[in-house]
Design a protein around this motif. Sequence first.
Motif, PDB file in Angstrom:
ATOM      1  N   LEU A 135       1.454  -0.726  -3.891  1.00 57.94           N
ATOM      2  CA  LEU A 135       2.084   0.590  -4.058  1.00 57.94           C
ATOM      3  C   LEU A 135       1.742   1.492  -2.886  1.00 57.94           C
ATOM      4  CD1 LEU A 135       1.828   1.734  -7.781  1.00 57.94           C
ATOM      5  CD2 LEU A 135       3.870   1.214  -6.433  1.00 57.94           C
ATOM      6  N   ASP A 136       0.501   1.400  -2.457  1.00 60.49           N
ATOM      7  CA  ASP A 136       0.041   2.185  -1.327  1.00 60.49           C
ATOM      8  C   ASP A 136       0.931   1.894  -0.103  1.00 60.49           C
ATOM      9  OD1 ASP A 136      -1.531   3.791   0.132  1.00 60.49           O
ATOM     10  OD2 ASP A 136      -3.371   2.600  -0.011  1.00 60.49           O
ATOM     11  N   HIS A 137       1.179   0.598   0.142  1.00 60.39           N
ATOM     12  CA  HIS A 137       2.027   0.220   1.280  1.00 60.39           C
ATOM     13  C   HIS A 137       3.473   0.670   1.071  1.00 60.39           C
ATOM     14  CE1 HIS A 137      -0.602  -1.980   3.974  1.00 60.39           C
ATOM     15  NE2 HIS A 137      -1.210  -2.492   2.909  1.00 60.39           N
ATOM     16  N   LEU A 138       3.890   0.675  -0.184  1.00 59.65           N
ATOM     17  CA  LEU A 138       5.264   1.129  -0.436  1.00 59.65           C
ATOM     18  C   LEU A 138       5.376   2.619  -0.126  1.00 59.65           C
ATOM     19  CD1 LEU A 138       6.248  -0.805  -3.691  1.00 59.65           C
ATOM     20  CD2 LEU A 138       7.227  -1.077  -1.406  1.00 59.65           C
ATOM     21  N   ARG A 139       4.341   3.370  -0.508  1.00 58.57           N
ATOM     22  CA  ARG A 139       4.352   4.808  -0.225  1.00 58.57           C
ATOM     23  C   ARG A 139       4.349   5.068   1.273  1.00 58.57           C
ATOM     24  NH1 ARG A 139      -0.064   5.238  -3.685  1.00 58.57           N
ATOM     25  NH2 ARG A 139       0.709   5.071  -5.802  1.00 58.57           N
TER      26      ARG A 139
END
Length: 641
Positions: A135-139
């Motif tokens: 999710l962090d990378h998606l953000r």
Amino acid sequence: MSSADFASLGLSAPVLKAVKQLGYEQPSPVQEASIPIILEGKNLLGTAQTGTGKTAAFALPFLSMLDEKQKAPQILVLTPTRELAIQVAEAFQSYAKHIKGFHVLPIYGGADIGGQLRGLKRGTQVVVGTPGRMLDHLRRRSLDLSQVKGLILDEADEMLRMGFIDDVETILSKTPADCQRALFSATMPPAIKRVADKYLGDAEVVSIEAKTKTVERIEQSYLMVKGHQKMDALTRILDVEQFDGMIIFVRTKSATLEIAEKLEARGFSSSALNGDLTQTLRERTINRLKKGQVDIVVATDVAARGLDVERISHVINYDIPYDNESYVHRIGRTGRAGREGKAILFITQKENRMLRSIEKSTRQAISQFNLPSNEEVSGQRVAQFKEQLIGMCKSTKLDKFNSLVKEVAAENEIDMAVLAAALAFEVQKERPLFPKLATLDAPRASSNDRSSDRKERKRPERGDRSERSERSDRPDRGERTQRERPTREKSGPADQDGNEIPMITYRIEVGRNDDVSPKNIVGAIANEADIDAQFIGHIKLHDDHSTVDLPEGMPKELFDHLYKVRVCQKALKISVDNGTAGEQRDAKPGYKGKQEGKKGSGREDRRDRSAPARKKPAFKGKSSGDSEPRKPRKRPATDRK
Ligand code: AMP
């Protein structure tokens, strides 16, 4: 056991080549059932646990359909823990050995994000990671999911248990609608079924049914052991067990050769039996075993099928069988013709569920094997050595050697006894007479793992954390109350010996105002700090901060690392919750000690937010040793919610 072979399943040539080189003889039942379904492009819902070969069940077919030229992620695997992410990524790498330009990237918390960013930028066909970091990378927009063709949720029930299910759904919702999906889970709780219904549609279901079989006259036991310690454990068993003939079951052809060779080197007569041998050679090996010309045969399931040798007194399951049926088949190689037999099963911690399922299907409890101690092993070896030595003195012509040692003794003024001792020392090097055997420190399962199993079984509350917090009618939405805590958790969860772990209450600077939920906190701490979710205790949310109970004795490096970990865009800035801290006692192993050892800032700063001191280092990894001594106050009972 399955009847197909890998070549008939429709896998691509490079993948087949890798599988062959790895020494896999035959697909496991879950592989035989899953591979064709995935290759047909269908969604799959599989009930399978660790040890069944589930990783290859999804990795092999998805890799067979890979577009080597496309560098944006095509296959996405979600795993609950960083260990599993690494393991799965390694499995992909080995199965894709012959695919040119192949890249797989594990992404998980607690690791340097820079390397992951570079890896994603360079291009990778497969990404394996934990939900939080994904999710962090998606953000950050560093992870492009637009080209994903295959998505796998591995150990979905674990993700639920660790409170990741919302994150998983968010990621699922960001993958292309037509992407093929597979979900593997050891159990199918309602929350997982719901996700499956929503995102997998009318998926094909794979569930390997366990048939009940009875096994009599066979004394069964198990030994919890780490993978790299299996050989050590095996030699110790061979040292003290009185056996006639023995079969050691392994998974691969290469393992039959490797283990047979190692045993030979340690002085045990042994032969490999695998599907690569011609029928004649196989028969010859079996005959030698029958006649007592060889005592130990290291075999794969395929090669040992139908083997009927009366003198087999022991079966060792060095690698766990894929399913209960092959377990029953394997141990049935002993206890032939009305004789007694012994079966010992090696299991790693992650394969614990398989043990339970074998017990259930055979309707028999499997007791814990007590590994012989240093002294017992030494006693046996010394006795054998003496016997050998005396035999040699009596039966061998030693004239020349006699003169030789006398000469050496005279020339160097060495006492004959010292000389004999030096020779004895030299001779025993391969198999030391006074071994300092490594502590096989895998948990002792009957008292501990069973207790942790029980905990696991009683623990749906933990998994339900997210489900509960989803209910908007609850006034304390998202809080983890006494009811939600694991059964044993009043003082803390249990360690490997079933003792309760003393907990410390910590304060973290993220609270309701930041939209944080307990599952975010559990997920971040579990993954970023590599603390088992079961060791994360009571969480209480306040407006501007929260409190969380963690086992006492946190290593300083871990504390420093957690201080900086971000949840809902805010650093945790963890500190001991002074008003409510628990009683400090001897440290218990709640931490795995694999933290990245990130240094804290200044000393004064550290003092302000220091981890409580521990009296006894109980961590496997490096210990900080210099935690600031600060004894938290005893936590008043009324503070507990
Ligand atoms: P898993 O259940 O995916 O964790 O796999 C457990 C172990 O079984 C791994 O070490 C795999 O390398 C091994 N394995 C998986 N499939 C096979 C197979 N068909 N033959 C031999 N070993 C296998």
